[in-house]
Design a protein around this motif. Structure first.
Motif: not given
Lengths: 336, 336
Positions: A164-166, A286-288, A307, A309-310
């Protein structure tokens, strides 16, 4: 009519001559193949620190191609390109392949020669050495391929790693192959009229360099190739990773329709969402690490289209900002 | 009609349940499979000191089997047995397989279930784990298998190692499968009338234990399985090894014909020489080690039927003691 052993011999010779081409020669430096064509089985010994990546794919007349529409050279090229795209989707490097071929008697002469020419061209471009196979007589052309790649231990990129968030990313442009298919099915003459628009349908390009770049930089958390269409392939990633996704319609790099084709009433977004056989790479980052993601990798443009999501739903956010369910409506041979 | 993913899921589940059976459990102790069914490709990591032995084989409706004659269970069993026989012929141990399946809609229900039951039975007996595959809709049943075995480094037995003077040996009895085929093609009721005589045709047994025994004792200098018929398979060994052979007709363990079948005018020697699909092992042993060759290995009888010659001719010595050329008249799908 050639005997089976003569056909096999002619396949063997054709592919053996490729071993002197630069890309295959380079691969052969670290040769895994102890026993190739001509025995009951091939014997392969992976180099230390490497794993085998293995995929199988069928390419069948009247299901995946039409002998009247698809020339023998394109059939040979595309059969191998499709299968090799699965190796790209693992971030692996193609090494060896096995060809199982069913062939009508009427195809064992000129058709066969051109088919092998197309397949040899693909093998040469992708760095693949023929390691074995099987030939038999059959009323239609049936092709089954097994492609063998190599990946560094633990570096193959799976479908199951999306978090989630990727960021959800895709290479190239989607819907191009489907547009090409519609054009040639609508009128065979379109093949000559719109060579650029049908090119991707006949000669898909597995994104090998991009896949390997992503694997070697450990940037992709999950990856798949868009063989069945974005909506269906994305559902595979979400299912395997136990996640959902939100796709922004406006961000999808959809096929360009020249004004002359507007009369066909084709919708670029629909072609991009559900059209198959683009063989682009759909992957998550990964967003980071998003800062490390260039706009193009190995000359192939890369676009962030949404993106992960969970929430396990897969949705498409339209121009109105409202999310709608995105159902997997891509290619499924068994769906009516 | 089931969707492709439902068919794949049902295949996956059926084979996953096999993992608890003793032979597969034993194989799994030294598991090579890092990623199995459900990704773009499988990832396999051979154990140190081992090599991969890889073979592909097609089993096509109306070429290799008839849906009216061959029950779905037998089709599933035989498809995998045939392919695995190539692993036996290398002296290797079967580990993983990939199934590519083209299926008519009418076969996706009960036929499919029985087909998978037969294939699962074979997988269980041979110690094979399903590692991947591909399913598509097709007007006829087409099956393409890739079987993956393991051999200790350098121990796989090739076709090319026969030396002049070596003894030529064969396992089991030859012509049995061809007799079964003739019986059922002559009259479908023969399947019930002569269950023992048609058994080998429907449920061939790859000689896995024998092949591994020969490889681990380093006794076989060359080996092949008799899939196309003794005359053709022997020609492959001779061609690959650059030798000839002299076969003694009287020594060939030919199929027994019960007196009731004499009216069919079948010649046991012809069935044994040219009949295909026995999946016995044909191998050569250096004369100096002939004392180490038991009359039966792993309960399978082994017979010396001739010897390898420097002269590249392949001959058959009849009861009159005169050698006649032995032409490869076994199965060749492209010969008229």
């Amino acid at each position: 009519m050639a005997s089976e052993s003569r056909l096999i011999e002619s396949i063997r010779k054709r592919f053996a001559s490729l071993r002197s081409t630069p890309i295959v020669k380079d691969a052969a430096r670290n040769d895994w193949l102890r026993v190739g064509i001509g025995d009951d089985a091939a014997v392969l010994r992976p180099a230390p620190g490497y794993e085998c990546v293995v995929t199988t794919d069928a390419f069948l007349e009247n299901v995946h191609f039409l002998r009247k529409v698809h020339e023998a050279v394109a059939v040979g090229y595309k059969a191998l390109a499709r299968a090799t795209s699965d190796i790209a989707a693992m971030g692996a490097r193609p090494r060896y392949f096995f060809l199982t071929l069913g062939l009508p008697e009427s195809c064992s002469g000129k058709w066969f020669d051109q088919f092998i020419t197309g397949m040899a061209r693909a093998a040469c471009e992708f760095g693949l050495v023929l390691a074995g196979g099987d030939t038999t007589k059959y009323p239609e052309v049936v092709i089954a391929l097994t492609v063998f790649g190599e990946a560094k231990r633990g570096r193959a990129v799976l479908r199951s790693g999306a978090q989630p968030g990727d960021l959800l990313c895709v290479s190239g442009r989607l819907g191009e192959s489907e547009l090409g298919l519609r054009l040639i099915l609508g009128d065979a003459r379109n093949q000559r009229r719109w060579p650029q628009l049908v090119k991707k349908h006949f000669h898909p390009q597995p994104r090998l360099a991009l896949g390997r770049w992503l694997a070697s930089h450990r940037l992709a958390t999950s990856m798949i190739d868009t063989s069945d269409g974005l909506s269906t392939d994305l559902s595979h990633i979400c299912h395997a990773s136990g996640v959902g996704a939100r796709v922004i319609a406006d961000k999808i790099p959809a096929v360009h329709l020249p004004p002359e084709l507007h009369a066909l009433k084709l919708h670029p977004l629909n072609l991009a969402l559900h059209g198959g056989e683009d063989y682009e790479l759909l992957f998550t980052v990964s967003k980071k690490f998003s800062g490390r993601l260039p706009a193009a990798i190995e000359k192939i443009p890369v676009t962030v289209i949404g993106e992960i999501t969970r929430d396990k739903k897969v949705t498409l956010v339209g121009a109105d900002g409202k999310p709608q369910p995105l159902r997997p409506l891509g290619w499924d041979p068994f769906r009516k």
